[in-house]
Design an enzyme around this catalytic site. Sequence first.
Site, PDB file in Angstrom:
ATOM      1  N   GLU A  64      -2.607   8.580  10.127  1.00 60.84           N
ATOM      2  CA  GLU A  64      -3.187   7.523   9.149  1.00 60.84           C
ATOM      3  C   GLU A  64      -2.917   6.101   9.609  1.00 60.84           C
ATOM      4  OE1 GLU A  64      -0.722   7.559   5.281  1.00 60.84           O
ATOM      5  OE2 GLU A  64      -1.104   5.618   5.183  1.00 60.84           O
ATOM      6  N   CYS A 110       3.214   5.539  -1.304  1.00 67.56           N
ATOM      7  CA  CYS A 110       2.586   6.033  -2.381  1.00 67.56           C
ATOM      8  C   CYS A 110       3.522   6.474  -3.552  1.00 67.56           C
ATOM      9  CB  CYS A 110       1.657   6.921  -2.169  1.00 67.56           C
ATOM     10  SG  CYS A 110       2.393   8.536  -1.655  1.00 67.56           S
TER      11      CYS A 110
END
Length: 319
Positions: free
Chosen positions: A131, A200
């Site tokens: 990521e 998140c």
Amino acid sequence: MTESGKGVLLAAPRGYCAGVDRAVETVEKALEKYGAPVYVRKEIVHNKYVVKTLRDRGVIFVDETDEVPEGANLVFSAHGVSPAVRESARSLQLNTLDATCPLVTKVHNEAKRFARDGYHILLVGHGGHEEVEGTQGEAPEVTHLVDGLDGVNALPDFPQDQKLVWLSQTTLSVDETMQIVNKLHERYPHLENPPSDDICYATQNRQVAVKAIAPKVELMVVVGSRNSSNSRRLVEVALEAGADAAYLVDYARQIDDEWLAGVSTVGVTSGASVPEILVREVVDYLAERGYTRVEEVTTATETITFALPRTLRPARVER
Ligand code: 2E6
Ligand code: F3S
């Protein structure tokens, strides 16, 4: 746990998040639509069992786009890819399906926008993680990785008039990230905050649930794979929050019976890439060893879902 014997506290939420659900379904739907083989760049999500199950169904996992035959179907993993990887797939005329989590895409979009507006970006995250590589690739000349608290010292000095913003990987420890960001603000007083959280909802919720049960357990078992950032963070958070011991296991059979010596309450949770069946196996394994009382501790309810990539959505019926 209770006066009457050994038990399990099961954290909720745990396991699959909306982004993982979408990514795994993307691959399954691609197999249905195009047939095997379907290629996936990197692991679709960082879970051994998921990868093995899909491999058995005809998925071929590759490290890079140039390992995929021209014109084949290639899925990008949930962790996202850099523009250079997209370009490489385009030049090989691959049919790409993007399983990047929309919450990772949100961070990419922030990176693009801040770079366009003349900022340098301090990206808090773990070096080498897919990521991070993808996000960094959006604006490599102006992105500086901050890997841990020590990473702050490794950053260069910036001129006073250089606009600075911090962004982060989606799956970090909330508490550790706040420490890093505080240190960044001390070093660069004009540093700006991102418009919204990059860590998140699923990462945050799973950490809150672990914190709720950790002080009450002598052992925390976190189901998840070694390369799963969010799963590893759960082990750290459990220890920080008061669990006497915490271990990461892919499968119930990896639990060492010595870990259970003198333990009356075991906490169980799982990372965002972990199918519930693996948690069930852990709970069953513990029940066989006398931990028969199972109590679920729920700290949040998740209802978020993400739509599949457009080409895999069911056709709309015309009326
Ligand atoms: C994509 C982005 C964030 O290692 P990490 O925790 O990032 O990844 P997984 O696959 O274990 O978890 C889901 C995920 C996908 N998290
Ligand atoms: Fe996405 Fe967070 Fe899951 S970034 S894949 S919702 S862990």
